[in-house]
Design an enzyme around this catalytic site. Structure first.
Site, PDB file in Angstrom:
ATOM      1  CB  SER A 103      -6.286   9.789  78.400  1.00 12.65           C
ATOM      2  OG  SER A 103      -5.784   8.897  77.527  1.00 12.65           O
TER       3      SER A 103
HETATM    4  N1  SAH Z   1      -8.658   4.931  76.824  1.00 15.14           N
HETATM    5  C1  SAH Z   1      -8.186   5.094  78.652  1.00 15.14           C
HETATM    6  C2  SAH Z   1      -6.422   5.175  78.354  1.00 15.14           C
HETATM    7  C3  SAH Z   1      -5.717   4.386  78.685  1.00 15.14           C
HETATM    8  S1  SAH Z   1      -3.982   4.650  78.549  1.00 15.14           S
HETATM    9  C4  SAH Z   1      -9.242   5.473  79.601  1.00 15.14           C
HETATM   10  O1  SAH Z   1     -10.333   6.004  78.833  1.00 15.14           O
HETATM   11  O2  SAH Z   1      -8.829   5.070  80.175  1.00 15.14           O
HETATM   12  C5  SAH Z   1      -3.512   3.274  76.733  1.00 15.14           C
HETATM   13  C6  SAH Z   1      -4.460   1.927  77.416  1.00 15.14           C
HETATM   14  O3  SAH Z   1      -3.566   1.382  76.095  1.00 15.14           O
HETATM   15  C7  SAH Z   1      -3.634   1.302  78.190  1.00 15.14           C
HETATM   16  O4  SAH Z   1      -4.636   0.417  78.927  1.00 15.14           O
HETATM   17  C8  SAH Z   1      -3.119   0.141  77.990  1.00 15.14           C
HETATM   18  O5  SAH Z   1      -2.792  -1.572  78.173  1.00 15.14           O
HETATM   19  C9  SAH Z   1      -3.817   0.439  76.401  1.00 15.14           C
HETATM   20  N2  SAH Z   1      -3.354  -0.455  75.328  1.00 15.14           N
HETATM   21  C10 SAH Z   1      -1.414  -0.272  75.314  1.00 15.14           C
HETATM   22  N3  SAH Z   1      -1.069  -0.950  73.829  1.00 15.14           N
HETATM   23  C11 SAH Z   1      -2.124  -1.350  73.812  1.00 15.14           C
HETATM   24  C12 SAH Z   1      -2.197  -2.543  72.349  1.00 15.14           C
HETATM   25  N4  SAH Z   1      -1.451  -3.109  71.447  1.00 15.14           N
HETATM   26  N5  SAH Z   1      -3.710  -3.064  72.632  1.00 15.14           N
HETATM   27  C13 SAH Z   1      -4.745  -2.863  73.007  1.00 15.14           C
HETATM   28  N6  SAH Z   1      -4.224  -1.443  74.033  1.00 15.14           N
HETATM   29  C14 SAH Z   1      -3.217  -1.974  74.377  1.00 15.14           C
END
Ligand code: SAH
Length: 253
Positions: A103
């Site tokens: 993000s």
């Molecule tokens: N917090 C992260 C942002 C990642 S983007 C960071 O600091 O880098 C959002 C993430 O949510 C992605 O990696 C995606 O694979 C994950 N995601 C989406 N749906 C999900 C679910 N149902 N359970 C767990 N993770 C999920």
């Protein structure tokens, strides 16, 4: 003052500790976070850039000094592909593996500020991704749980975080299920966008607990704060428009 002669066993223990053959602290004692100035001093140039990034975020309205200090102390370049390292300290989202994103720092800071996290609080993050947000939560001395649905991202985030001295509780799984065996949580932070607030996660908030989630479809989401007032009563407020990758059902091995 003259030092007394060391007992041979004490000397042996010191040598083993120093060589890493035995760990001086157990995993439980190793805090969820470590004072990361230690890590950032390994990267003096990046430390300056991270401090600048924190300043930029302050200029954009982030006022929680603990959030800003976490941002200033985390080597964000460690969480992304080396080829993108020139962009690591810009206020931008960046691609990570499996078509996901780390993000934008402003978004990380904004969501974290909304959570009003206190040291020692138990927080569940949905969407570990790169692990950067989890590092921010660790820096703020929370007890961190985080779930990721892509196995490769889960593995990589674990490696990165542990290398930097952060030891959150990481899980490979479907965030829609939450972690009932570790509930209730003081705070829940969703970092992918669900179309509706996931009911199972609401039930894993303690009464008095808060959830922050970007809620909405592909067109965009409302940053939503939900407070659990009582067993059956939740209070909702909206805090601006954002665009996140979607929260998806199931796991990807
Ligand atoms: N917090 C992260 C942002 C990642 S983007 C960071 O600091 O880098 C959002 C993430 O949510 C992605 O990696 C995606 O694979 C994950 N995601 C989406 N749906 C999900 C679910 N149902 N359970 C767990 N993770 C999920």
């Amino acid at each position: 003052m003259r030092r007394g002669k060391q007992h041979p066993i004490a000397v042996l223990i010191i040598i083993l500790c120093c060589t890493g053959l035995i760990t001086c602290t157990s995993n439980n004692i190793k805090k969820q976070q470590k004072n990361s100035d230690i890590h950032m001093t390994d990267f003096p140039q990046q430390h300056d850039e991270a401090k600048k990034l924190a300043k930029t975020l302050k200029g954009k309205g982030i006022s929680d000094e603990r959030v800003l200090s976490a941002i200033a102390n985390i080597p964000r370049h460690s969480f992304i592909d080396e080829q993108l390292s020139a962009y690591a300290y810009l206020d931008r989202p960046l691609p990570i593996e499996s078509g996901q994103t780390i993000s934008q720092p402003f978004t990380v800071a904004y969501q974290t500020e909304l959570l009003q996290l206190k040291p020692g609080e138990k927080v569940l993050e949905i969407g570990t991704g790169s692990g950067y947000q989890a590092a921010v939560l660790c820096e703020m001395e929370a007890e961190v749980y985080s779930i990721e649905r892509y196995y490769n991202l889960y593995e990589r985030a674990k490696e990165t975080l542990n290398e930097l001295g952060y030891y959150p509780n990481l899980f490979f799984g479907d965030g829609f299920e939450g972690l009932p065996e570790h509930a209730p949580f003081d705070k829940i932070l969703i970092t992918a966008a669900p179309e509706k607030v996931p009911e199972k996660l609401l039930q894993q908030l303690r009464v008095g607990g808060w959830m922050v989630a970007p809620v909405g479809g592909k067109g965009g989401q409302k940053m939503t704060l939900i407070r659990r007032i009582s067993e059956n009563k939740f209070k909702k407020s909206e805090h601006g428009d954002f665009i996140f990758v979607p929260m998806q059902q199931g796991i990807v091995e």
